[in-house]
Design a protein around this motif. Sequence first.
Motif, mmCIF file in Angstrom:
data_model
loop_
_atom_site.group_PDB
_atom_site.id
_atom_site.type_symbol
_atom_site.label_atom_id
_atom_site.label_comp_id
_atom_site.label_asym_id
_atom_site.label_seq_id
_atom_site.Cartn_x
_atom_site.Cartn_y
_atom_site.Cartn_z
ATOM 1 N N SER A 1 92.260 74.782 12.055
ATOM 2 C CA SER A 1 93.424 74.081 12.612
ATOM 3 C C SER A 1 94.447 75.007 13.238
ATOM 4 O O SER A 1 95.256 74.581 14.068
ATOM 5 C CB SER A 1 94.102 73.252 11.518
ATOM 6 N N CYS A 2 94.427 76.299 12.877
ATOM 7 C CA CYS A 2 95.420 77.235 13.408
ATOM 8 C C CYS A 2 95.025 77.812 14.763
ATOM 9 O O CYS A 2 95.803 78.563 15.370
ATOM 10 C CB CYS A 2 95.676 78.359 12.419
ATOM 11 N N ASN A 3 93.831 77.494 15.247
ATOM 12 C CA ASN A 3 93.354 78.006 16.537
ATOM 13 C C ASN A 3 93.195 76.849 17.517
ATOM 14 O O ASN A 3 92.721 75.781 17.146
ATOM 15 C CB ASN A 3 92.007 78.712 16.366
ATOM 16 N N GLN A 4 93.566 77.094 18.784
ATOM 17 C CA GLN A 4 93.424 76.021 19.765
ATOM 18 C C GLN A 4 93.332 76.589 21.186
ATOM 19 O O GLN A 4 93.780 77.703 21.461
ATOM 20 C CB GLN A 4 94.614 75.052 19.674
ATOM 21 N N LEU A 5 92.738 75.782 22.059
ATOM 22 C CA LEU A 5 92.509 76.154 23.451
ATOM 23 C C LEU A 5 92.925 74.989 24.334
ATOM 24 O O LEU A 5 92.693 73.829 24.001
ATOM 25 C CB LEU A 5 91.021 76.462 23.660
ATOM 26 N N TRP A 6 93.564 75.299 25.450
ATOM 27 C CA TRP A 6 93.918 74.285 26.448
ATOM 28 C C TRP A 6 93.431 74.760 27.812
ATOM 29 O O TRP A 6 93.418 75.960 28.093
ATOM 30 C CB TRP A 6 95.430 74.088 26.540
ATOM 31 N N PHE A 7 93.063 73.818 28.665
ATOM 32 C CA PHE A 7 92.704 74.186 30.029
ATOM 33 C C PHE A 7 93.047 73.049 30.984
ATOM 34 O O PHE A 7 93.129 71.887 30.598
ATOM 35 C CB PHE A 7 91.220 74.561 30.132
ATOM 36 N N ALA A 8 93.290 73.424 32.225
ATOM 37 C CA ALA A 8 93.611 72.456 33.267
ATOM 38 C C ALA A 8 92.373 72.216 34.116
ATOM 39 O O ALA A 8 91.674 73.158 34.495
ATOM 40 C CB ALA A 8 94.758 72.974 34.143
ATOM 41 N N MET A 9 92.115 70.940 34.396
ATOM 42 C CA MET A 9 90.946 70.543 35.181
ATOM 43 C C MET A 9 91.399 69.887 36.483
ATOM 44 O O MET A 9 92.259 69.020 36.487
ATOM 45 C CB MET A 9 90.094 69.543 34.404
#
Length: 325
Positions: A211-219
């Motif tokens: 839960s402490c790691n996350q990734l975001w990206f724009a498409m």
Amino acid sequence: MNTTNPQLSIPAIRDASRRLVRELGFMKPTLAGTHLPASAVHALIEIGENGISSAAELCDVLCLEKSSVSRMLRKLIDNGELIETCAERDGREKQLTLSAKGHQTLAAINQFAYAQVSNALINMPASAQSKVQHGLSIYGEALAASRKKVHPTVFPVEHGVNIVRGYRPGVLGRAVEMHARYYAGFAGFGHFFEAKVASGMAEFAGRMDKSCNQLWFAMREAQVVAVIAIDGEDLGSNIAHLRWFIVDDEVRGSGIGRRLLSEAISFCEQQQFSKIQLWTFRGLDTARRLYEAAGFVLREERPGRQWGEEVMEQRFSRPVLGGQL
């Protein structure tokens, strides 16, 4: 594409929804025959019956902001309804469980709610009872789906561009490609840098279920055009590491980078990190302005070769929720 049934009346559905809210008691300061407000009643149910154990998870399930959930949980803990302990896998995470008093309160809530629903079902034909269950379930899911189109999983930034949270096949390879191409032209970084980014992201991918790691990206259409990640483990000491922030040349200056950075900071607040840290190097002036506008401060500057070529490395940090730089 689904469309609204013209035979249905939106005002009538709204009216029925308001009546449900009133009849179920949500207009009152307390709910379900307890001394607790509706948010606290729902929190006890989610923790006691549905396995929710953290404040961050409750924020998502109850559709409430972190500050509201934190205040509500503190009252439940102070009143002896909840017990807060450190999670076994990560001492920084706080795990919530019901106390003996909390179990008693939850039992009373369930008894009240069961009687409430049973008494209502008596007043309708048996043939309609299954329709009520099915209809309410579908309507609740549809409301949630409508909300999530805006925030937080997938939401529009501008025409044709969405920000997505979490892993999707191909996003890691595309992130490595964007880094390699941009920094080869800007700073002359070569295969060492590309391999370092690739190996780092591969290692991080194996920890993304935490839960402490996350990734975001724009498409944009089917193309990844920007990426950012928060690594909550590698620095330790409850420090979030902002990593692999890259925006493609075609959309740079569109506001997408600012929105990605905002999402990452909000996530760090939800996870209650003490601060966020990142490494960059001198000369990336546009990125520096973005960081400083978001509250980051340059804390260290020194020559180094961590990316394969000697540059003036810079460490920026930003406090989270009253933390120290």
